[in-house]
Design a protein around this motif. Structure first.
Motif, PDB file in Angstrom:
ATOM      1  N   ARG A  69     -40.775  51.686  34.017  1.00 45.20           N
ATOM      2  CA  ARG A  69     -41.898  50.883  33.679  1.00 45.20           C
ATOM      3  C   ARG A  69     -41.574  50.041  32.533  1.00 45.20           C
ATOM      4  NH1 ARG A  69     -46.854  51.181  36.966  1.00 45.20           N
ATOM      5  NH2 ARG A  69     -46.835  48.884  36.269  1.00 45.20           N
ATOM      6  N   SER A  72     -38.296  48.560  31.525  1.00 41.81           N
ATOM      7  CA  SER A  72     -37.855  47.158  32.408  1.00 41.81           C
ATOM      8  C   SER A  72     -38.907  45.924  31.821  1.00 41.81           C
ATOM      9  CB  SER A  72     -37.733  47.292  33.921  1.00 41.81           C
ATOM     10  OG  SER A  72     -39.375  47.276  34.152  1.00 41.81           O
ATOM     11  N   SER A  73     -39.407  46.474  31.289  1.00 39.98           N
ATOM     12  CA  SER A  73     -40.707  45.177  31.185  1.00 39.98           C
ATOM     13  C   SER A  73     -40.682  44.516  30.093  1.00 39.98           C
ATOM     14  CB  SER A  73     -42.660  45.582  31.383  1.00 39.98           C
ATOM     15  OG  SER A  73     -42.979  46.785  30.400  1.00 39.98           O
ATOM     16  N   GLU A  75     -37.401  44.736  28.878  1.00 40.68           N
ATOM     17  CA  GLU A  75     -36.910  43.661  28.938  1.00 40.68           C
ATOM     18  C   GLU A  75     -36.741  42.605  29.715  1.00 40.68           C
ATOM     19  OE1 GLU A  75     -34.067  46.324  31.653  1.00 40.68           O
ATOM     20  OE2 GLU A  75     -33.302  47.555  29.430  1.00 40.68           O
ATOM     21  N   THR A  76     -37.598  42.828  30.655  1.00 47.62           N
ATOM     22  CA  THR A  76     -38.063  41.229  31.194  1.00 47.62           C
ATOM     23  C   THR A  76     -39.061  40.163  29.724  1.00 47.62           C
ATOM     24  OG1 THR A  76     -38.411  42.285  33.109  1.00 47.62           O
ATOM     25  CG2 THR A  76     -39.871  39.660  32.709  1.00 47.62           C
ATOM     26  N   ALA A  77     -39.947  41.235  29.181  1.00 47.22           N
ATOM     27  CA  ALA A  77     -40.079  40.656  28.116  1.00 47.22           C
ATOM     28  C   ALA A  77     -39.124  39.424  26.995  1.00 47.22           C
ATOM     29  CB  ALA A  77     -41.331  40.809  27.743  1.00 47.22           C
ATOM     30  N   ARG A  79     -35.720  39.269  27.998  1.00 50.32           N
ATOM     31  CA  ARG A  79     -35.433  38.299  28.530  1.00 50.32           C
ATOM     32  C   ARG A  79     -36.306  36.643  28.275  1.00 50.32           C
ATOM     33  NH1 ARG A  79     -34.407  40.413  33.237  1.00 50.32           N
ATOM     34  NH2 ARG A  79     -33.512  42.741  32.903  1.00 50.32           N
ATOM     35  N   THR A  80     -37.138  36.108  28.646  1.00 49.00           N
ATOM     36  CA  THR A  80     -38.213  35.514  28.910  1.00 49.00           C
ATOM     37  C   THR A  80     -38.024  34.535  27.292  1.00 49.00           C
ATOM     38  OG1 THR A  80     -39.833  36.651  31.163  1.00 49.00           O
ATOM     39  CG2 THR A  80     -40.857  34.029  29.573  1.00 49.00           C
TER      40      THR A  80
END
Length: 126
Positions: A69, A72-73, A75-77, A79-80
């Motif tokens: 988790r 993934s958080s 990686e999302t940050a 990418r954003t």
């Protein structure tokens, strides 16, 4: 890696079966003063093994889930942030180097060859 894990579990099962075959006799286990449990030795070994394995396996699975988790958080940050940075600034223009004039070197006269002993050569029209 899956093959190694399978081999280890099969070997553990074989050892447990051999142990069970040679130790299949009842024992009395006194839990409290008036509570006595009569069981076979292999059942006691399996229950003891599971009492040690299951909590550690659950702890491992929980840690793995938490780390997945978190990754993934992150990686999302990332990418954003990359998408916002790309949208906010235009792409940089390519840097062009100035055109350099070719260096003019003085033309060297070749030395007279043995076939032309007088050193007479045709004059260069330039």
């Amino acid at each position: 890696m899956q093959v190694v894990r399978t081999i280890v579990w099969v070997l553990l099962l074989v050892v447990l079966l051999v142990f069970s075959a040679f130790n299949w006799r009842p024992i009395e286990l006194t839990i409290w003063q008036g509570l006595v449990l009569e069981t076979k030795i292999p059942a006691l070994v399996v229950v003891s093994f599971l009492l040690g394995l299951v909590p550690m396996w659950l702890l491992h699975q929980g840690s793995k889930w938490r780390l997945h988790r978190r990754i993934s958080s992150l990686e999302t940050a990332h990418r954003t942030a990359v998408a916002n940075a790309a949208a906010a600034s235009p792409p940089p223009e390519p840097v062009r180097e100035p055109v350099r004039e070719p260096a003019h070197e003085p033309v060297r006269e070749p030395s007279p060859s043995p076939a032309d002993p007088a050193g007479e050569r045709p004059k260069d029209p330039l």
